[in-house]
Scaffold this motif. Structure first.
Motif, mmCIF file in Angstrom:
data_model
loop_
_atom_site.group_PDB
_atom_site.id
_atom_site.type_symbol
_atom_site.label_atom_id
_atom_site.label_comp_id
_atom_site.label_asym_id
_atom_site.label_seq_id
_atom_site.Cartn_x
_atom_site.Cartn_y
_atom_site.Cartn_z
ATOM 1 N N LEU A 3 0.859 -1.172 0.000
ATOM 2 C CA LEU A 3 0.000 0.000 0.000
ATOM 3 C C LEU A 3 0.901 1.230 0.000
ATOM 4 O O LEU A 3 1.976 1.224 0.593
ATOM 5 C CB LEU A 3 -0.905 0.013 1.228
ATOM 6 N N LEU A 4 0.453 2.268 -0.618
ATOM 7 C CA LEU A 4 1.255 3.481 -0.762
ATOM 8 C C LEU A 4 0.785 4.543 0.213
ATOM 9 O O LEU A 4 -0.380 4.536 0.641
ATOM 10 C CB LEU A 4 1.140 4.004 -2.196
ATOM 11 N N PRO A 5 1.666 5.484 0.555
ATOM 12 C CA PRO A 5 1.209 6.610 1.379
ATOM 13 C C PRO A 5 -0.010 7.263 0.721
ATOM 14 O O PRO A 5 -0.013 7.521 -0.485
ATOM 15 C CB PRO A 5 2.408 7.556 1.393
ATOM 16 N N GLY A 6 -1.038 7.448 1.510
ATOM 17 C CA GLY A 6 -2.264 8.050 0.992
ATOM 18 C C GLY A 6 -3.346 7.040 0.659
ATOM 19 O O GLY A 6 -4.507 7.415 0.508
ATOM 20 N N ASP A 7 -2.990 5.745 0.506
ATOM 21 C CA ASP A 7 -4.018 4.731 0.240
ATOM 22 C C ASP A 7 -4.969 4.617 1.426
ATOM 23 O O ASP A 7 -6.184 4.555 1.259
ATOM 24 C CB ASP A 7 -3.395 3.370 -0.049
ATOM 25 N N LEU A 8 -4.413 4.530 2.647
ATOM 26 C CA LEU A 8 -5.248 4.538 3.840
ATOM 27 C C LEU A 8 -5.650 5.980 4.081
ATOM 28 O O LEU A 8 -4.785 6.852 4.199
ATOM 29 C CB LEU A 8 -4.489 3.976 5.050
ATOM 30 N N LYS A 9 -6.964 6.242 4.121
ATOM 31 C CA LYS A 9 -7.453 7.616 4.161
ATOM 32 C C LYS A 9 -7.432 8.234 5.547
ATOM 33 O O LYS A 9 -7.152 9.420 5.688
ATOM 34 C CB LYS A 9 -8.880 7.681 3.605
ATOM 35 N N ALA A 10 -7.789 7.453 6.562
ATOM 36 C CA ALA A 10 -7.927 8.022 7.905
ATOM 37 C C ALA A 10 -8.165 6.892 8.880
ATOM 38 O O ALA A 10 -8.447 5.764 8.487
ATOM 39 C CB ALA A 10 -9.123 8.988 7.953
ATOM 40 N N ILE A 11 -8.066 7.190 10.165
ATOM 41 C CA ILE A 11 -8.525 6.240 11.168
ATOM 42 C C ILE A 11 -10.042 6.306 11.149
ATOM 43 O O ILE A 11 -10.626 7.380 11.261
ATOM 44 C CB ILE A 11 -7.975 6.579 12.561
ATOM 45 N N HIS A 12 -10.692 5.170 10.970
ATOM 46 C CA HIS A 12 -12.150 5.125 10.909
ATOM 47 C C HIS A 12 -12.748 5.089 12.308
ATOM 48 O O HIS A 12 -13.651 5.832 12.627
ATOM 49 C CB HIS A 12 -12.610 3.910 10.109
ATOM 50 N N HIS A 13 -12.247 4.190 13.161
ATOM 51 C CA HIS A 13 -12.718 4.139 14.538
ATOM 52 C C HIS A 13 -11.666 3.485 15.413
ATOM 53 O O HIS A 13 -10.771 2.815 14.918
ATOM 54 C CB HIS A 13 -14.060 3.405 14.663
ATOM 55 N N ILE A 14 -11.799 3.704 16.690
ATOM 56 C CA ILE A 14 -10.959 3.056 17.687
ATOM 57 C C ILE A 14 -11.898 2.292 18.604
ATOM 58 O O ILE A 14 -12.914 2.836 19.053
ATOM 59 C CB ILE A 14 -10.139 4.084 18.490
ATOM 60 N N ALA A 15 -11.586 1.035 18.871
ATOM 61 C CA ALA A 15 -12.430 0.195 19.721
ATOM 62 C C ALA A 15 -11.643 -0.182 20.970
ATOM 63 O O ALA A 15 -10.548 -0.732 20.861
ATOM 64 C CB ALA A 15 -12.873 -1.052 18.958
ATOM 65 N N LEU A 16 -12.194 0.132 22.130
ATOM 66 C CA LEU A 16 -11.542 -0.166 23.397
ATOM 67 C C LEU A 16 -12.372 -1.155 24.199
ATOM 68 O O LEU A 16 -13.600 -1.052 24.242
ATOM 69 C CB LEU A 16 -11.380 1.111 24.230
ATOM 70 N N ASN A 17 -11.698 -2.113 24.840
ATOM 71 C CA ASN A 17 -12.356 -2.998 25.793
ATOM 72 C C ASN A 17 -12.431 -2.280 27.125
ATOM 73 O O ASN A 17 -11.460 -1.637 27.545
ATOM 74 C CB ASN A 17 -11.562 -4.297 25.963
ATOM 75 N N VAL A 18 -13.570 -2.367 27.796
ATOM 76 C CA VAL A 18 -13.750 -1.740 29.113
ATOM 77 C C VAL A 18 -14.352 -2.747 30.072
ATOM 78 O O VAL A 18 -15.174 -3.569 29.687
ATOM 79 C CB VAL A 18 -14.636 -0.469 29.031
ATOM 80 N N GLN A 19 -13.931 -2.682 31.340
ATOM 81 C CA GLN A 19 -14.467 -3.600 32.347
ATOM 82 C C GLN A 19 -15.816 -3.138 32.869
ATOM 83 O O GLN A 19 -16.691 -3.941 33.136
ATOM 84 C CB GLN A 19 -13.499 -3.724 33.522
#
Length: 144
Positions: A3-19
């Motif tokens: 993959l080339l710089p710029g192919d990945l557009k952005a962070i879409h989401h972050i998923a965290l585990n929580v107790q």
């Protein structure tokens, strides 16, 4: 080719585990002031989990979605990457739908360990895989 710089557009989401889901919802929503997604804002695939109290979704000021996944029995680090062992669930990168299949080929060409996928959902497509340390990542795209 990779993959080339710029192919990945952005962070879409972050998923965290929580107790403790209620404490985490209060922290992210009330203390940090993030907007909790409700109603039609909730991604279609997460509606049942949100309704069951197992997931909560927030939007950061720059538009990134933070998903909280209730994991009341969090374990200490484990050499098996399929077992939840940290507060982080996975990091998801957005890619154009036209580049999704190429991203899958790049992962295969580099013998990246795939957890599962590609999967197709009403919201788009995704593939889940591990980085060299066993952290779960996703490349996903919207529907065409």
């Amino acid at each position: 080719p990779p993959l080339l710089p710029g192919d990945l557009k952005a962070i879409h989401h972050i998923a965290l585990n929580v107790q403790n889901m209620e404490a985490s919802r209060r922290f992210y929503g009330t203390i940090l002031g993030l907007e909790e997604l409700t109603g039609d804002q909730i991604p279609e695939t997460l509606i049942p989990l949100v309704a069951a109290g197992k997931v909560a979704n927030f939007r950061t000021p720059d538009g990134i979605i933070l998903d909280l996944f209730w994991e009341p029995e969090l374990s200490p680090p484990d050499p098996n990457p399929t077992r939840p062992f940290t507060r982080a669930n996975h990091l998801a990168f957005d890619i154009a739908p036209t580049e999704f299949d190429r991203a899958i080929a790049v992962l295969a060409d580099h013998h990246v360990t795939i957890d599962h996928g590609p999967v197709t959902r009403p919201t788009g497509r995704g593939i889940y895989f591990y980085d060299p340390d066993g952290f779960l990542l996703e490349i996903r795209c919207d529907r065409d």
